[in-house]
Scaffold this active site. Structure first.
Site, PDB file in Angstrom:
ATOM      1  N   TRP A   1      -9.246   1.498 -42.635  1.00  0.00           N
ATOM      2  CA  TRP A   1      -9.382   2.166 -43.938  1.00  0.00           C
ATOM      3  C   TRP A   1      -9.721   1.135 -45.008  1.00  0.00           C
ATOM      4  O   TRP A   1      -9.545  -0.062 -44.777  1.00  0.00           O
ATOM      5  CB  TRP A   1      -8.081   2.895 -44.312  1.00  0.00           C
TER       6      TRP A   1
ATOM      7  N   ASP B   1     -11.696   0.503 -54.424  1.00  0.00           N
ATOM      8  CA  ASP B   1     -11.685   1.404 -55.593  1.00  0.00           C
ATOM      9  C   ASP B   1     -11.059   2.751 -55.244  1.00  0.00           C
ATOM     10  O   ASP B   1     -10.764   3.019 -54.081  1.00  0.00           O
ATOM     11  CB  ASP B   1     -13.113   1.591 -56.123  1.00  0.00           C
TER      12      ASP B   1
ATOM     13  N   GLU C   1     -12.365   4.576 -52.408  1.00  0.00           N
ATOM     14  CA  GLU C   1     -12.068   3.943 -51.112  1.00  0.00           C
ATOM     15  C   GLU C   1     -13.310   3.352 -50.457  1.00  0.00           C
ATOM     16  O   GLU C   1     -13.449   3.376 -49.236  1.00  0.00           O
ATOM     17  CB  GLU C   1     -11.415   4.975 -50.157  1.00  0.00           C
TER      18      GLU C   1
END
Ligand code: NOJ
Ligand code: NOJ
Length: 411
Positions: free
Chosen positions: A132, A186, A189
């Site tokens: 992620w 940010d 993502e």
């Protein structure tokens, strides 16, 4: 057929509605939004206090607790608490906030100090462990601010703060003090670097900290927050694009997506809606913000085909012009954010024109919603039908904060 009829019906209503009818549509949507929003907090298979981003489990899977979304949603729960008269319902809201404190404690314990920037958690409180865009450092800052607001409600109610609440707030503040200079992902993502949205949220947390830590006699913490926020304030000037007189979204990019060449992003409007400290710095009414909002509207108006089809509604607004997520569509929460901004401008400048612009953004958002007032994340830029995660909690939150601003403007 049903959907089609609903569509025609809502075109009809929104096109021809008198002021009274429009008010009624807004009120009904407000009621629905509250129900949908609350239904996404503490679902039965989650640790209490969990805010799922959406009930959607696939295409996309949003059945997680995002720290950012949850903090913004808890701000709305506090608004609802303040607006509510019925003591039973009020205590129901406070219960959700208490659970959120316990959950935050669990999440912080599970991830450990260095990883408070973890953007999302499983609904059992464990940090997400797949690939992620991490860390996302707006999360701890937004969470600290909403928890300090909750703390002030507790104090107003004549109660004292639990050690658990004090600890989770201090942890998030200490994380923010230590890491605000570091590049991170940010709010969308996607980009690794320094972001106005994130810095502005961190600024707000550090300013809230000055007050809160002083009130509670945490002298060292108060001093650290003051020292850091003075540094941080200087860094905010780097986001000013003096040529175009607008705010840049990211500077010092080190990784992630590289095709956001316009550096224009609705994130900067969200920044001032979520984190303005009412001290004149980057006020929603400043030319930096107004010019940014206008530049965004100009871009999206021509970028999305639905904006020329139903041009009597306000512009459907996306995240940023180069967006490719789900093909790059308008989002509800960014469209409602523009409404909220313009309601605030209507107040600031005593302007009926701004109020009308705001209402037009609301009409745009409402026009694309689903049955029973359901609102997803996006609307398809060609067809206008909803796209991506259904019943996005943040979509409802953004409608509700826009409505709050509207009520203030009506006064
Ligand atoms: C998922 C993120 O949540 C979304 O914001 C992003 O656009 C996509 N991943 C693509 O990176
Ligand atoms: C994707 C968005 O880009 C991000 O801002 C959000 O936190 C997640 N979806 C969850 O709603």
């Amino acid at each position: 057929m049903k959907i089609f009829l609903f569509f025609i019906f809502s075109i009809f209503l929104l096109n021809s509605s008198s002021a009274d009818e429009f008010n009624q549509i807004l009120n009904e949507q407000e009621y629905a939004a509250k129900q949908y929003l609350m239904a996404n907090i503490s679902p039965s298979d989650a640790v209490p206090g969990t805010v799922i981003a959406s009930p959607s489990r696939q295409g996309p899977d949003y059945y997680f607790h995002w720290v950012r979304d949850a903090a913004l949603v808890m701000q709305v729960v506090l608004n609802l608490y303040e607006e509510e008269q019925d003591p039973v319902i009020k205590s129901f809201y406070l219960q959700r906030l208490d659970d959120f404190v316990d959950l935050t404690h669990l999440q912080q314990t599970n991830s450990g100090f260095q990883s408070y920037g973890e953007p999302k958690y499983f609904v059992d409180g464990r940090p997400y462990d797949g690939p992620w865009g991490r860390p996302q450092n707006d999360g701890p800052a937004l969470r600290a601010s909403v928890l300090m607001r909750y703390a002030s409600v507790i104090v107003q109610n004549g109660q004292s703060l639990s050690q658990k609440l004090i600890n989770v707030i201090k942890n998030d503040l200490e994380y923010t003090i230590q890491f605000w200079r570091d590049p991170n992902f940010d709010l969308w993502e996607e980009v690794y670097g320094d972001h106005f949205y994130t810095r502005f949220a961190q600024r707000k947390a550090l300013l809230d900290c000055q007050l809160w830590a002083n009130e509670n006699n945490f002298k060292n913490l108060a001093q650290s927050c003051t020292r850091e926020v003075n540094q941080l304030n200087i860094s905010l000037n780097e986001f000013k694009d003096y040529d175009q007189e607008i705010l840049k979204t990211t500077i010092n990019r080190v990784g992630g997506l590289d095709y956001k060449y316009s550096n224009l992003d609705t994130a900067n409007v969200l920044a001032v809606l979520h984190s303005y400290n009412h001290d004149g710095e980057f006020s929603p009414a400043s030319s930096w913000v107004i010019n940014t909002a206008k530049a965004l509207d100009d871009k999206f108006k021509v970028l999305y085909p639905i904006n020329s089809q139903y041009s009597h509604f306000g512009t459907a607004i996306g995240r940023y012009p180069e967006d490719q997520y789900y093909g790059g569509n308008p989002w509800f929460l960014t469209t409602f954010a523009m409404a909220e901004l313009y309601y605030k401008l209507a107040i600031e400048f005593h302007s009926q024109d701004y109020f009308q612009i705001a209402d037009n953004y609301m009409k745009r958002g409402l026009f694309h919603r689903g049955h029973g007032g359901s609102i997803a994340e996006q609307m398809n830029k060609y067809t206008g039908f909803m796209e991506s995660a259904r019943d996005l909690t943040w979509s409802y939150a953004s409608f509700l904060t826009a409505m709050k601003a509207r009520r203030a403007a009506v006064k």
